[in-house]
Design a protein around this motif. Structure first.
Motif, PDB file in Angstrom:
ATOM      1  N   SER A  42      40.156  30.234  21.270  1.00  0.00           N
ATOM      2  CA  SER A  42      39.947  29.968  19.849  1.00  0.00           C
ATOM      3  C   SER A  42      41.270  29.727  19.160  1.00  0.00           C
ATOM      4  CB  SER A  42      39.249  31.154  19.181  1.00  0.00           C
ATOM      5  OG  SER A  42      39.158  30.946  17.794  1.00  0.00           O
ATOM      6  N   THR A  47      37.064  26.728  17.741  1.00  0.00           N
ATOM      7  CA  THR A  47      35.836  26.942  18.476  1.00  0.00           C
ATOM      8  C   THR A  47      35.134  28.134  17.871  1.00  0.00           C
ATOM      9  OG1 THR A  47      36.484  28.597  20.109  1.00  0.00           O
ATOM     10  CG2 THR A  47      37.194  26.340  20.524  1.00  0.00           C
ATOM     11  N   SER A  48      33.913  28.346  18.313  1.00  0.00           N
ATOM     12  CA  SER A  48      33.176  29.506  17.840  1.00  0.00           C
ATOM     13  C   SER A  48      33.357  30.701  18.763  1.00  0.00           C
ATOM     14  CB  SER A  48      31.685  29.159  17.759  1.00  0.00           C
ATOM     15  OG  SER A  48      31.209  28.842  19.047  1.00  0.00           O
ATOM     16  N   THR A  49      34.157  30.525  19.827  1.00  0.00           N
ATOM     17  CA  THR A  49      34.379  31.629  20.735  1.00  0.00           C
ATOM     18  C   THR A  49      35.151  32.736  20.026  1.00  0.00           C
ATOM     19  OG1 THR A  49      34.502  30.055  22.550  1.00  0.00           O
ATOM     20  CG2 THR A  49      35.333  32.264  22.974  1.00  0.00           C
ATOM     21  N   ALA A  50      34.603  33.936  20.029  1.00  0.00           N
ATOM     22  CA  ALA A  50      35.255  35.042  19.345  1.00  0.00           C
ATOM     23  C   ALA A  50      36.421  35.548  20.162  1.00  0.00           C
ATOM     24  CB  ALA A  50      34.263  36.175  19.109  1.00  0.00           C
ATOM     25  N   ARG A  98      34.180  23.164  14.890  1.00  0.00           N
ATOM     26  CA  ARG A  98      33.813  24.372  15.620  1.00  0.00           C
ATOM     27  C   ARG A  98      32.461  24.139  16.286  1.00  0.00           C
ATOM     28  NH1 ARG A  98      30.177  27.531  12.610  1.00  0.00           N
ATOM     29  NH2 ARG A  98      29.785  26.691  10.506  1.00  0.00           N
ATOM     30  N   TRP A  99      32.113  25.035  17.179  1.00  0.00           N
ATOM     31  CA  TRP A  99      30.846  24.923  17.895  1.00  0.00           C
ATOM     32  C   TRP A  99      30.454  26.285  18.440  1.00  0.00           C
ATOM     33  CZ3 TRP A  99      35.427  22.758  19.491  1.00  0.00           C
ATOM     34  CH2 TRP A  99      36.030  23.317  20.614  1.00  0.00           C
ATOM     35  N   GLU A 100      29.206  26.392  18.837  1.00  0.00           N
ATOM     36  CA  GLU A 100      28.750  27.579  19.549  1.00  0.00           C
ATOM     37  C   GLU A 100      27.745  27.158  20.612  1.00  0.00           C
ATOM     38  OE1 GLU A 100      28.319  27.635  16.082  1.00  0.00           O
ATOM     39  OE2 GLU A 100      26.166  27.308  15.792  1.00  0.00           O
ATOM     40  N   GLN A 101      27.618  27.998  21.616  1.00  0.00           N
ATOM     41  CA  GLN A 101      26.661  27.763  22.687  1.00  0.00           C
ATOM     42  C   GLN A 101      25.771  28.993  22.792  1.00  0.00           C
ATOM     43  OE1 GLN A 101      28.370  26.224  26.250  1.00  0.00           O
ATOM     44  NE2 GLN A 101      26.398  25.650  27.131  1.00  0.00           N
ATOM     45  N   PRO A 102      24.663  29.015  22.028  1.00  0.00           N
ATOM     46  CA  PRO A 102      23.812  30.207  21.995  1.00  0.00           C
ATOM     47  C   PRO A 102      23.171  30.544  23.330  1.00  0.00           C
ATOM     48  CG  PRO A 102      22.785  28.370  20.828  1.00  0.00           C
ATOM     49  CD  PRO A 102      24.181  27.947  21.130  1.00  0.00           C
ATOM     50  N   ILE A 156      24.087  23.525  22.962  1.00  0.00           N
ATOM     51  CA  ILE A 156      25.375  23.596  22.286  1.00  0.00           C
ATOM     52  C   ILE A 156      25.210  23.003  20.898  1.00  0.00           C
ATOM     53  CG2 ILE A 156      26.117  21.419  23.345  1.00  0.00           C
ATOM     54  CD1 ILE A 156      28.979  22.462  23.162  1.00  0.00           C
ATOM     55  N   THR A 180      25.679  18.792  11.359  1.00  0.00           N
ATOM     56  CA  THR A 180      25.493  19.589  12.565  1.00  0.00           C
ATOM     57  C   THR A 180      24.776  18.770  13.630  1.00  0.00           C
ATOM     58  OG1 THR A 180      25.294  21.560  11.182  1.00  0.00           O
ATOM     59  CG2 THR A 180      24.601  21.765  13.472  1.00  0.00           C
TER      60      THR A 180
END
Length: 576
Positions: free
Chosen positions: A29, A43-46, A127-131, A136, A200
């Motif tokens: 990130s 990124t959405s990675t914490a 940014r992005w996330e992969q739930p 994605i 989005t």
């Protein structure tokens, strides 16, 4: 050499490079940077960051980065444009234009090296996330916009634009004539693309794909403006300047033979520090008097090295860069004679890497073994055959004789006609094999097209002691896990071509793809390389990669020299 002469060898399974993120769960990130900062990522990675302890140390005031001016770069490739359609081009030189005027959804912000694993950061997607592994969600940068070009006015980039682009990429991937460099095999897992809202984009996968982010960040994954595609779909080959309308940090101002001039795009999400950028085609010879006319030079001809490299060292930063294509040989290992791994090991030990580097390239090459050196992995842990030692030569002869190599008949060695006689490789290798192994060697000159066809027909084996020696497919994408999967996994086109299949290797590759930590992936890759190096049974020998010198104006903070596509990083160039 133009890439199109080698990519035939990559059809259906081009090799790729790097320690890059093996899937969505391994990204770093960098979301604290402003989206408008050149090279900013997010990124959405914490990433958990501990709070700093109180300290009395004064925090220095950041030095303001100067803006304005021009930098004159040298392309590593001759300008050989076939089309300005980023999804149809087969020429890597086209990236020297389109990768500056266009954006990807996400981009590589750091590239593999001996000290780092590489990182993917934001571009059109801030940014992005992969739930879950099959979905994605990308959030577009609100500052992203299409630049004014010809009759096309400036406007914001929307989710619908991205959907149209991705659906076109998915459709083109089904066309049998797609250039291999486009990596059409990356898109079949893409099932649906939708827009939850105007900013989005959601991608649903038909199966989990550990490389989905790397696909979105790949060299030719440049997002194109839908109305421009609609107008120029049938005429991209005409190379009209007005068809170059993107959302990147640069606007194409002019294109004149061996020079392209760009000016800064100040209305987008990545505004450059420079006012303009010139990109020049490479030249065959570089003389000391040439240096002042550009800020960057690539010294390819070894005759130029003594006269140029070392001149004005205080004004120039000098480094080396690896060619994007390693020198390799491939074998059909499902049948005699190469199904006896002692035969391949004998060749491997007989042709020492240091010997080849000196004899063919005057030492301007880096030794390899299993993993191409572009990944930054030292070859010393990948078994013998690196140097022309007497012990290796003796071991080679013993292995060859133990495997009844002499009964296989003369060794048939194909050299690409563009590779030989330029480097006198045929005579050099033949003499070495005769000396070390005591074998007869017959030389053949073939085009890369013919070598690709013969390889696909399993000619280099199947009862023949035949092999070829030359530049392999470009190591184009910075992902070591992907390179292993596409080269040695039994389901890959490359492994099928060479008749290689190993459940143990497949299991190790699958574990490598799942590993989220970069450091562990590097160690796992080294272990896997050592396993493959034990008997050289994988059907591919990576010999070495050529090295070239770069000279760069010391007043410019250049990114590290790398064979990967870095044109998008030019937004961060400035004159100190």
């Amino acid at each position: 050499m133009a890439i199109s002469r080698r990519t035939l060898l990559a059809a259906g399974g081009a090799t790729t490079l790097g320690f890059g993120a093996a899937g969505a769960f391994a990204l770093r990130s960098n979301g604290g940077e402003s989206p408008s900062t050149p090279g900013a990522t997010g990124t959405s990675t914490a990433v958990a960051t501990p709070s700093p302890s109180p300290t009395s140390t004064a925090i220095p005031t950041p030095t303001a980065i100067p803006r304005g001016g021009t930098v004159r770069r040298t392309s590593p490739y001759p300008f050989s444009f076939d089309t300005f359609d980023a999804l149809r081009t087969g020429e890597v030189s086209t990236l020297e234009l389109l990768a500056r005027t266009h954006s990807r959804l996400i981009s590589w912000s750091e590239f593999p090296s001996a000290s780092g694993s590489g990182a993917i950061g934001g571009d059109l997607a801030a940014r992005w996330e992969q739930p879950d592994p099959s979905r994605i969600v990308l959030h577009l940068d609100p500052n992203a916009s299409w630049a004014t070009s010809g009759t096309f006015p400036a406007r914001a980039v929307t989710a619908e634009d991205v959907i149209i682009h991705l659906r076109r990429a998915m459709a083109l991937a089904r066309e049998p004539a797609a250039p291999a460099v486009q990596r059409a095999w990356d898109y079949p897992p893409f099932a649906t693309v939708t827009a939850p809202d105007s900013a989005t984009v959601a991608i649903e996968l038909s199966r989990p794909d550990p490389f989905v982010l790397e696909t979105l960040a790949s060299r030719f994954a440049l997002v194109q403006r839908p109305e421009v595609v609609a107008q120029f779909e049938a005429t991209w080959h005409e190379l009209a300047v007005e068809s170059v309308s993107g959302s990147g940090p640069w606007l194409l101002e002019s294109r004149d033979g061996g020079r392209m001039v760009f000016r800064a795009n100040r209305s987008g999400h990545r505004s450059p520090y420079l006012d303009s950028l010139e990109v020049h085609a490479p030249v065959r010879r570089v003389k000391p008097d040439d240096l002042a006319s550009r800020d960057e030079w690539l010294i390819r001809d070894r005759r130029d090295t003594p006269g140029v490299v070392g001149v004005g060292t205080s004004a120039w930063n000098q480094s080396t860069i690896l060619a994007d294509s390693p020198v390799i040989s491939t074998f059909e290992v499902a049948a005699a004679p190469w199904n006896d791994p002692r035969m391949i090991r004998a060749l491997d030990y007989a042709l020492g890497r240091d010997f080849l580097a000196d004899a063919l390239f005057a030492g301007r090459a880096t030794a390899a073994s299993i993993i191409p050196p572009q990944f930054g992995v030292d070859p010393d842990s990948q078994a013998a055959g690196l140097g022309p030692s007497e012990s290796d030569a003796k071991e080679a002869r013993l292995l060859w004789e133990a495997a009844s190599g002499n009964s296989a008949g003369p060794v048939l060695l194909d050299l690409p006609t563009i590779f030989d006689p330029a480097y006198s490789a045929g005579a050099t290798i033949a003499a070495r094999l005769r000396q070390v192994l005591g074998v007869e060697v017959r030389l053949g000159g073939e085009s890369y097209t013919a070598i690709a066809r013969k390889s696909a027909d399993h000619y280099y084996g199947n009862g023949r002691a035949a092999l070829w020696f030359g530049w392999g497919p470009p190591v184009a994408e910075p992902s070591l896990a992907r390179w292993f999967a596409e080269t040695f996994a039994s389901t890959s086109a490359t492994a099928k071509t060479h008749g290689f299949a190993s459940p143990a290797v497949d299991s190790a590759i699958a574990a490598l793809q799942r590993e989220p930590e970069a450091a562990k992936r590097v160690e796992m890759a080294r272990t896997l390389a050592e396993t493959l190096a034990v008997d050289r049974s994988g059907g591919v020998i990576t010999w070495l990669s050529q090295r070239f010198e770069t000279m760069r104006d010391a007043r410019v903070p250049w990114p590290a020299a790398t064979p990967f596509a870095t044109q998008h990083l030019d937004a961060g160039l400035y004159r100190a």
